[in-house]
Design a protein around this motif. Structure first.
Motif, PDB file in Angstrom:
ATOM      1  N   GLY A 150      13.050  11.348 111.632  1.00  0.00           N
ATOM      2  CA  GLY A 150      11.965  10.557 112.185  1.00  0.00           C
ATOM      3  C   GLY A 150      10.657  11.322 112.166  1.00  0.00           C
ATOM      4  N   PRO A 151       9.549  10.638 112.423  1.00  0.00           N
ATOM      5  CA  PRO A 151       8.231  11.283 112.398  1.00  0.00           C
ATOM      6  C   PRO A 151       8.035  12.226 113.568  1.00  0.00           C
ATOM      7  CG  PRO A 151       8.052   9.024 113.177  1.00  0.00           C
ATOM      8  CD  PRO A 151       9.473   9.197 112.739  1.00  0.00           C
ATOM      9  N   GLY A 152       7.047  13.100 113.447  1.00  0.00           N
ATOM     10  CA  GLY A 152       6.693  13.999 114.525  1.00  0.00           C
ATOM     11  C   GLY A 152       7.072  15.440 114.279  1.00  0.00           C
ATOM     12  N   GLY A 153       7.664  15.739 113.131  1.00  0.00           N
ATOM     13  CA  GLY A 153       8.057  17.109 112.835  1.00  0.00           C
ATOM     14  C   GLY A 153       7.590  17.513 111.457  1.00  0.00           C
ATOM     15  N   THR A 154       8.553  17.694 110.563  1.00  0.00           N
ATOM     16  CA  THR A 154       8.249  18.092 109.202  1.00  0.00           C
ATOM     17  C   THR A 154       8.849  17.076 108.233  1.00  0.00           C
ATOM     18  OG1 THR A 154       8.381  19.932 107.620  1.00  0.00           O
ATOM     19  CG2 THR A 154      10.347  19.491 108.939  1.00  0.00           C
ATOM     20  N   THR A 155       8.616  17.274 106.951  1.00  0.00           N
ATOM     21  CA  THR A 155       9.183  16.408 105.924  1.00  0.00           C
ATOM     22  C   THR A 155       9.913  17.270 104.912  1.00  0.00           C
ATOM     23  OG1 THR A 155       7.433  14.748 106.185  1.00  0.00           O
ATOM     24  CG2 THR A 155       8.714  14.693 104.149  1.00  0.00           C
ATOM     25  N   ALA A 156      11.164  16.919 104.666  1.00  0.00           N
ATOM     26  CA  ALA A 156      11.992  17.671 103.721  1.00  0.00           C
ATOM     27  C   ALA A 156      12.180  16.859 102.452  1.00  0.00           C
ATOM     28  CB  ALA A 156      13.344  17.998 104.343  1.00  0.00           C
ATOM     29  N   LEU A 157      12.038  17.516 101.304  1.00  0.00           N
ATOM     30  CA  LEU A 157      12.322  16.878 100.029  1.00  0.00           C
ATOM     31  C   LEU A 157      13.779  17.177  99.697  1.00  0.00           C
ATOM     32  CD1 LEU A 157      11.073  15.271  97.685  1.00  0.00           C
ATOM     33  CD2 LEU A 157      10.594  17.458  96.556  1.00  0.00           C
ATOM     34  N   ALA A 158      14.611  16.140  99.757  1.00  0.00           N
ATOM     35  CA  ALA A 158      16.050  16.352  99.653  1.00  0.00           C
ATOM     36  C   ALA A 158      16.649  15.513  98.525  1.00  0.00           C
ATOM     37  CB  ALA A 158      16.729  15.993 100.967  1.00  0.00           C
ATOM     38  N   PRO A 159      17.582  16.086  97.742  1.00  0.00           N
ATOM     39  CA  PRO A 159      18.315  15.317  96.716  1.00  0.00           C
ATOM     40  C   PRO A 159      19.437  14.524  97.372  1.00  0.00           C
ATOM     41  CG  PRO A 159      19.003  17.617  96.658  1.00  0.00           C
ATOM     42  CD  PRO A 159      17.941  17.516  97.724  1.00  0.00           C
ATOM     43  N   LEU A 160      19.183  13.274  97.698  1.00  0.00           N
ATOM     44  CA  LEU A 160      20.160  12.459  98.400  1.00  0.00           C
ATOM     45  C   LEU A 160      21.220  11.887  97.477  1.00  0.00           C
ATOM     46  CD1 LEU A 160      17.969  10.586 101.028  1.00  0.00           C
ATOM     47  CD2 LEU A 160      19.102  12.806 101.168  1.00  0.00           C
ATOM     48  N   ALA A 161      20.966  11.897  96.195  1.00  0.00           N
ATOM     49  CA  ALA A 161      21.944  11.510  95.180  1.00  0.00           C
ATOM     50  C   ALA A 161      21.519  12.199  93.892  1.00  0.00           C
ATOM     51  CB  ALA A 161      21.995   9.991  95.012  1.00  0.00           C
ATOM     52  N   PRO A 162      22.401  12.316  92.917  1.00  0.00           N
ATOM     53  CA  PRO A 162      22.020  12.994  91.673  1.00  0.00           C
ATOM     54  C   PRO A 162      20.780  12.358  91.040  1.00  0.00           C
ATOM     55  CG  PRO A 162      24.393  12.718  91.762  1.00  0.00           C
ATOM     56  CD  PRO A 162      23.836  11.948  92.919  1.00  0.00           C
ATOM     57  N   GLY A 163      19.741  13.153  90.842  1.00  0.00           N
ATOM     58  CA  GLY A 163      18.507  12.669  90.243  1.00  0.00           C
ATOM     59  C   GLY A 163      17.606  11.904  91.186  1.00  0.00           C
ATOM     60  N   LEU A 164      17.940  11.838  92.472  1.00  0.00           N
ATOM     61  CA  LEU A 164      17.178  11.060  93.441  1.00  0.00           C
ATOM     62  C   LEU A 164      16.654  11.986  94.534  1.00  0.00           C
ATOM     63  CD1 LEU A 164      16.319   8.155  94.273  1.00  0.00           C
ATOM     64  CD2 LEU A 164      18.370   8.104  95.712  1.00  0.00           C
ATOM     65  N   LEU A 165      15.388  12.433  94.383  1.00  0.00           N
ATOM     66  CA  LEU A 165      14.733  13.283  95.370  1.00  0.00           C
ATOM     67  C   LEU A 165      13.888  12.414  96.288  1.00  0.00           C
ATOM     68  CD1 LEU A 165      13.708  16.242  93.069  1.00  0.00           C
ATOM     69  CD2 LEU A 165      15.113  16.452  95.119  1.00  0.00           C
ATOM     70  N   VAL A 166      14.116  12.535  97.599  1.00  0.00           N
ATOM     71  CA  VAL A 166      13.476  11.644  98.569  1.00  0.00           C
ATOM     72  C   VAL A 166      12.833  12.479  99.674  1.00  0.00           C
ATOM     73  CG1 VAL A 166      13.858   9.785 100.228  1.00  0.00           C
ATOM     74  CG2 VAL A 166      15.166   9.841  98.092  1.00  0.00           C
ATOM     75  N   PRO A 167      11.554  12.196 100.042  1.00  0.00           N
ATOM     76  CA  PRO A 167      10.968  12.850 101.216  1.00  0.00           C
ATOM     77  C   PRO A 167      11.570  12.273 102.492  1.00  0.00           C
ATOM     78  CG  PRO A 167       9.408  11.297 100.261  1.00  0.00           C
ATOM     79  CD  PRO A 167      10.593  11.321  99.345  1.00  0.00           C
ATOM     80  N   VAL A 168      12.079  13.131 103.356  1.00  0.00           N
ATOM     81  CA  VAL A 168      12.762  12.690 104.576  1.00  0.00           C
ATOM     82  C   VAL A 168      12.063  13.296 105.785  1.00  0.00           C
ATOM     83  CG1 VAL A 168      14.939  12.627 105.823  1.00  0.00           C
ATOM     84  CG2 VAL A 168      14.951  12.592 103.313  1.00  0.00           C
ATOM     85  N   PRO A 169      11.524  12.477 106.687  1.00  0.00           N
ATOM     86  CA  PRO A 169      10.899  13.026 107.899  1.00  0.00           C
ATOM     87  C   PRO A 169      11.959  13.555 108.864  1.00  0.00           C
ATOM     88  CG  PRO A 169      10.893  10.637 107.971  1.00  0.00           C
ATOM     89  CD  PRO A 169      11.421  11.008 106.623  1.00  0.00           C
ATOM     90  N   VAL A 170      11.735  14.752 109.369  1.00  0.00           N
ATOM     91  CA  VAL A 170      12.687  15.405 110.267  1.00  0.00           C
ATOM     92  C   VAL A 170      11.983  15.751 111.580  1.00  0.00           C
ATOM     93  CG1 VAL A 170      14.170  17.419 110.626  1.00  0.00           C
ATOM     94  CG2 VAL A 170      14.049  16.340 108.359  1.00  0.00           C
ATOM     95  N   ARG A 171      12.515  15.248 112.707  1.00  0.00           N
ATOM     96  CA  ARG A 171      11.927  15.527 114.018  1.00  0.00           C
ATOM     97  C   ARG A 171      12.348  16.882 114.559  1.00  0.00           C
ATOM     98  NH1 ARG A 171      13.773  12.558 118.132  1.00  0.00           N
ATOM     99  NH2 ARG A 171      15.405  11.448 117.002  1.00  0.00           N
ATOM    100  N   ASP A 172      13.647  17.200 114.390  1.00  0.00           N
ATOM    101  CA  ASP A 172      14.154  18.413 115.023  1.00  0.00           C
ATOM    102  C   ASP A 172      15.517  18.747 114.426  1.00  0.00           C
ATOM    103  OD1 ASP A 172      14.268  20.566 116.726  1.00  0.00           O
ATOM    104  OD2 ASP A 172      14.993  19.408 118.448  1.00  0.00           O
TER     105      ASP A 172
END
Length: 337
Positions: free
Chosen positions: A246-268
């Motif tokens: 969720g919003p309010g922290g940082t954003t991680a660029l994570a490979p959630l599936a092969p070839g699929l990189l997604v920015p993911v908001p991380v609160r904690d």
């Protein structure tokens, strides 16, 4: 030699469970995952069988499947190998793998070679108890199984089964889902808490509906929801972690599936140690286990996800061959040549 199999009931018996449905979920449509079709699984099993025969293994028990993977692999084999189906009624569902693993554990076979992904091995791990697993990756994310040739996996399994391998089994952790004091299910990689009300397509890759991810191990270089933890949790001991999205922290660029990189908001995030439990506060919710929606919880007084050190025993094929080289297990005496 301190071979693990020398202490078991059938020292020259190995099990095989090959999942024909592994690696065929919806993530093939939204990502760039590799494809292990059933013909390739047949070829992998054929290489496993050839290695087992070369190591002198006498018997292989296998789970029948809708494609006949092991039967096809055994066709035309010139090596002597007693190949038998596990004697259970088959429904050709995931239940077969769970029941077959329980039967093989009761028979005390030396080890169980699996072909599948994280989901396949999760089902097997529910009932395999202390039966060692030699998991070959043929799934989508493949965090739990090893991307290894069937020949190498077969050699490792054969060395263990014949008692020629020093004890190099590893006990991997698992996540346990407890609902009102009852163990409801397990996961080997991660448990994700989703707000979605319906199971729908079982595979999960969209993080927008996920509130929390609990991982059994923080491992670099993995694919799937566990990659979120790997991106934000710098744990050197590869222990567990819980990550709130969720919003309010940082954003991680994570490979959630092969070839699929997604920015993911991380609160904690917080580290998670063995025997510690994480309370799930979002109820109703859907829990995804190892990347697949499995549990819909409408009402409960208490839902906990507990990290347990008592997961399955695993044989790493490359580690096994390394230990075999150190002990001389692969050397042939001159008179035998």
């Amino acid at each position: 030699m301190n071979g693990h199999a020398s202490q078991r009931g059938e020292p020259t018996s190995v099990g095989i469970i090959a999942n024909p449905a592994a690696g065929k979920d919806v993530r093939r449509l939204v990502a760039l995952a590799s494809t292990f079709d059933n013909q390739e699984k047949v070829r992998i099993v054929r290489r496993v069988l050839a290695a087992l025969a070369a190591l002198g293994i006498e018997r292989v028990w296998y789970l029948r499947d809708s494609f006949g993977i092991v039967e096809r692999a055994a066709e035309g084999m010139t090596q002597r190998l007693d190949i038998r189906p596990v004697p259970i009624p088959c429904t050709f569902t995931a239940t077969d793998s769970e029941r077959a693993a329980a039967w093989l554990a009761e028979q005390r076979v030396a080890c169980l070679v699996t072909l599948g992904g994280d989901g396949t091995n999760r089902v097997v791990a529910r009932s395999c108890r202390d039966l060692p697993l030699v998991p070959i990756a043929t799934g989508t994310n493949n965090v739990f199984p090893f991307l290894v040739d069937g020949t190498i996996a077969g050699v490792a399994a054969g060395l263990l089964a014949s008692g020629r391998l020093p004890d190099c089994l590893q006990r991997w952790p698992r996540l346990e889902v407890w609902i009102d004091g009852t163990l409801a299910d397990i996961a080997l990689i991660d448990v994700a808490v989703s707000r979605e009300r319906f199971l729908g397509a079982r595979a999960i890759w969209d993080p927008t509906s996920i509130e929390q991810v609990i991982v059994a191990r923080v491992l670099p270089g993995v694919i799937g929801l566990a990659a979120i933890a790997a991106a934000v949790c710098p744990r050197q001991d590869h222990g567990g972690a819980t990550v709130k999205l969720g919003p309010g922290g940082t954003t991680a660029l994570a490979p959630l599936a092969p070839g699929l990189l997604v920015p993911v908001p991380v609160r904690d995030w917080e580290p998670l140690s063995p025997d510690h439990a994480v309370p799930i506060e979002t109820i109703p919710c859907t829990l995804a286990l190892d990347g697949e929606r499995e549990l819909r919880i409408e009402r409960a007084e208490q839902v906990l996800v507990r990290l347990s050190a008592a997961g399955p025993l695993v044989l790493d094929p490359r580690l096994a061959l390394q230990e075999a080289a150190r002990s001389g297990a692969l050397l042939i005496p001159p008179l035998a040549l």
